[in-house]
Design a protein around this motif. Sequence first.
Motif, PDB file in Angstrom:
ATOM      1  N   PHE A 129       0.826  -1.200   0.000  1.00  0.00           N
ATOM      2  CA  PHE A 129       0.000   0.000   0.000  1.00  0.00           C
ATOM      3  C   PHE A 129       0.868   1.262   0.000  1.00  0.00           C
ATOM      4  N   SER A 130       0.310   2.326  -0.549  1.00  0.00           N
ATOM      5  CA  SER A 130       1.013   3.610  -0.556  1.00  0.00           C
ATOM      6  C   SER A 130       0.950   4.240   0.830  1.00  0.00           C
ATOM      7  N   ALA A 131       1.841   5.192   1.057  1.00  0.00           N
ATOM      8  CA  ALA A 131       1.882   5.872   2.349  1.00  0.00           C
ATOM      9  C   ALA A 131       0.590   6.644   2.609  1.00  0.00           C
ATOM     10  N   VAL A 132       0.004   7.213   1.566  1.00  0.00           N
ATOM     11  CA  VAL A 132      -1.241   7.969   1.735  1.00  0.00           C
ATOM     12  C   VAL A 132      -2.373   7.035   2.147  1.00  0.00           C
ATOM     13  N   ALA A 133      -2.467   5.877   1.498  1.00  0.00           N
ATOM     14  CA  ALA A 133      -3.513   4.910   1.853  1.00  0.00           C
ATOM     15  C   ALA A 133      -3.338   4.426   3.285  1.00  0.00           C
ATOM     16  N   ILE A 134      -2.085   4.168   3.675  1.00  0.00           N
ATOM     17  CA  ILE A 134      -1.816   3.725   5.046  1.00  0.00           C
ATOM     18  C   ILE A 134      -2.178   4.824   6.038  1.00  0.00           C
ATOM     19  N   GLY A 135      -1.806   6.059   5.727  1.00  0.00           N
ATOM     20  CA  GLY A 135      -2.105   7.172   6.626  1.00  0.00           C
ATOM     21  C   GLY A 135      -3.599   7.363   6.822  1.00  0.00           C
ATOM     22  N   LEU A 136      -4.366   7.338   5.730  1.00  0.00           N
ATOM     23  CA  LEU A 136      -5.816   7.509   5.826  1.00  0.00           C
ATOM     24  C   LEU A 136      -6.459   6.361   6.595  1.00  0.00           C
ATOM     25  N   THR A 137      -5.941   5.155   6.404  1.00  0.00           N
ATOM     26  CA  THR A 137      -6.482   4.003   7.124  1.00  0.00           C
ATOM     27  C   THR A 137      -6.282   4.149   8.621  1.00  0.00           C
ATOM     28  N   TRP A 138      -5.074   4.549   9.009  1.00  0.00           N
ATOM     29  CA  TRP A 138      -4.791   4.690  10.436  1.00  0.00           C
ATOM     30  C   TRP A 138      -5.511   5.883  11.049  1.00  0.00           C
ATOM     31  N   VAL A 139      -5.725   6.935  10.287  1.00  0.00           N
ATOM     32  CA  VAL A 139      -6.518   8.068  10.787  1.00  0.00           C
ATOM     33  C   VAL A 139      -7.923   7.597  11.117  1.00  0.00           C
ATOM     34  N   SER A 140      -8.469   6.748  10.261  1.00  0.00           N
ATOM     35  CA  SER A 140      -9.803   6.207  10.512  1.00  0.00           C
ATOM     36  C   SER A 140      -9.817   5.294  11.737  1.00  0.00           C
ATOM     37  N   ILE A 141      -8.783   4.454  11.868  1.00  0.00           N
ATOM     38  CA  ILE A 141      -8.715   3.530  13.004  1.00  0.00           C
ATOM     39  C   ILE A 141      -8.566   4.282  14.325  1.00  0.00           C
ATOM     40  N   LEU A 142      -7.820   5.387  14.312  1.00  0.00           N
ATOM     41  CA  LEU A 142      -7.509   6.124  15.536  1.00  0.00           C
ATOM     42  C   LEU A 142      -8.464   7.275  15.816  1.00  0.00           C
ATOM     43  N   ASP A 143      -9.509   7.389  15.026  1.00  0.00           N
ATOM     44  CA  ASP A 143     -10.491   8.456  15.248  1.00  0.00           C
ATOM     45  C   ASP A 143     -11.074   8.335  16.661  1.00  0.00           C
ATOM     46  N   PRO A 144     -11.072   9.444  17.442  1.00  0.00           N
ATOM     47  CA  PRO A 144     -11.529   9.358  18.839  1.00  0.00           C
ATOM     48  C   PRO A 144     -13.025   9.112  18.991  1.00  0.00           C
ATOM     49  N   ASN A 145     -13.809   9.374  17.944  1.00  0.00           N
ATOM     50  CA  ASN A 145     -15.268   9.214  18.038  1.00  0.00           C
ATOM     51  C   ASN A 145     -15.752   7.889  17.449  1.00  0.00           C
ATOM     52  N   PHE A 146     -15.275   7.556  16.267  1.00  0.00           N
ATOM     53  CA  PHE A 146     -15.776   6.362  15.584  1.00  0.00           C
ATOM     54  C   PHE A 146     -14.658   5.388  15.227  1.00  0.00           C
ATOM     55  N   GLY A 147     -13.451   5.630  15.700  1.00  0.00           N
ATOM     56  CA  GLY A 147     -12.317   4.779  15.351  1.00  0.00           C
ATOM     57  C   GLY A 147     -12.415   3.384  15.937  1.00  0.00           C
ATOM     58  N   LEU A 148     -11.837   2.440  15.245  1.00  0.00           N
ATOM     59  CA  LEU A 148     -11.888   1.040  15.668  1.00  0.00           C
ATOM     60  C   LEU A 148     -11.170   0.817  16.992  1.00  0.00           C
ATOM     61  N   LEU A 149     -10.035   1.486  17.204  1.00  0.00           N
ATOM     62  CA  LEU A 149      -9.247   1.257  18.411  1.00  0.00           C
ATOM     63  C   LEU A 149      -9.989   1.709  19.669  1.00  0.00           C
ATOM     64  N   ASP A 150     -10.475   2.946  19.673  1.00  0.00           N
ATOM     65  CA  ASP A 150     -11.176   3.446  20.855  1.00  0.00           C
ATOM     66  C   ASP A 150     -12.494   2.708  21.080  1.00  0.00           C
ATOM     67  N   THR A 151     -13.163   2.344  19.998  1.00  0.00           N
ATOM     68  CA  THR A 151     -14.394   1.570  20.136  1.00  0.00           C
ATOM     69  C   THR A 151     -14.117   0.223  20.780  1.00  0.00           C
ATOM     70  N   PHE A 152     -13.022  -0.404  20.373  1.00  0.00           N
ATOM     71  CA  PHE A 152     -12.645  -1.700  20.955  1.00  0.00           C
ATOM     72  C   PHE A 152     -12.310  -1.562  22.437  1.00  0.00           C
ATOM     73  N   LEU A 153     -11.572  -0.511  22.796  1.00  0.00           N
ATOM     74  CA  LEU A 153     -11.211  -0.299  24.198  1.00  0.00           C
ATOM     75  C   LEU A 153     -12.447  -0.073  25.063  1.00  0.00           C
ATOM     76  N   LYS A 154     -13.416   0.653  24.546  1.00  0.00           N
ATOM     77  CA  LYS A 154     -14.652   0.888  25.292  1.00  0.00           C
ATOM     78  C   LYS A 154     -15.472  -0.389  25.408  1.00  0.00           C
ATOM     79  N   THR A 155     -15.428  -1.220  24.372  1.00  0.00           N
ATOM     80  CA  THR A 155     -16.205  -2.457  24.364  1.00  0.00           C
ATOM     81  C   THR A 155     -15.695  -3.438  25.412  1.00  0.00           C
ATOM     82  N   ILE A 156     -14.375  -3.497  25.596  1.00  0.00           N
ATOM     83  CA  ILE A 156     -13.811  -4.458  26.550  1.00  0.00           C
ATOM     84  C   ILE A 156     -13.710  -3.874  27.955  1.00  0.00           C
TER      85      ILE A 156
END
Length: 312
Positions: free
Chosen positions: A127-154
């Motif tokens: 993957f390109s650096a831009v695609a990786i950056g956008l993916t991680w921005v989405s994962i780390l989003d404080p409102n809807f990101g996968l990481l914070d959602t997972f932490l709240k779920t557990i």
Amino acid sequence: MSASIKVSKTSSNSSKVSRRSGWIAVLWTLPALAFYLLFAIVPMFIAVYLSFTNWNGLSPATWVGLKNWIALLSDSVTGHALILTVEVMIVSWIVQTPLSLILGVFMAGQQRYRAVLSVVYFIPLLFSAVAIGLTWVSILDPNFGLLDTFLKTIGLPGLARGWLGDPDLAFFVVMAIICWQFIPFHALLYLGGARQIPKELYEAANIDGAGRIQNFFSITLPQLKYTIITSTTLIFTGSLTYFDLFWVTTGGGPGYATRVLPLQMYITAFPNESVGYGSVLAVLLALFGIVLSFILLRFTGFTKMSSQLEGL
């Protein structure tokens, strides 16, 4: 007499052949040389010229002499960006080198499951650096990101935070993304180096009763000396070009927490419309890279490499 004539004819023919081979070699290098001059040397001279001017990119440039260079001496933002760039180099090397080395040596094994894992490890390289950056921005989003959602779920909501919006965390989060992206590349270097190590060395060590750990430190690590030097050189010089991931993930913020020198150069030259001063930063970045390369070549013995298999 005839023998001497034959020798002279032979030497004359060989010299003609060598001259012809030399001209052929020059012709083959001309396209690469022209490409290098056009896209590396010429732009650098243009940047040096623009560093002595005041230009916003549209109106005619005006000559200001050393004004931009003098301003560099009192520019605290650029000084901070330079320090961050050095930190990027250090953190990249500390994290990427041991992990890449371990993964590369592990994947050099002949077992089939290691080949399957190798495919998984190398996914970031696709993957390109831009695609990786956008993916991680989405994962780390404080409102809807996968990481914070997972932490709240557990049941760990206290660990959820704005990862890219925290001035104390943003730099290290981006560095984690960079290392995640480039560790597979350096692991590939170590994989190739490990597979070149003769099996006879390990067989002799096993006969003497050496274990896996002893084999690693006594055989594998010394045999990978020049691979480590190559990887280190690429990490250090590559750290001077990290722009896209920082720009996509944080834009240099929050504040100046992630504004490395390449990003500072871009922001100064284009959004701030100060191409002259931005050219000063471009020249500074190039000089930094050149000096760094000479230091690495001088103290690593990179240009004096000899075969590790000599005398085997």
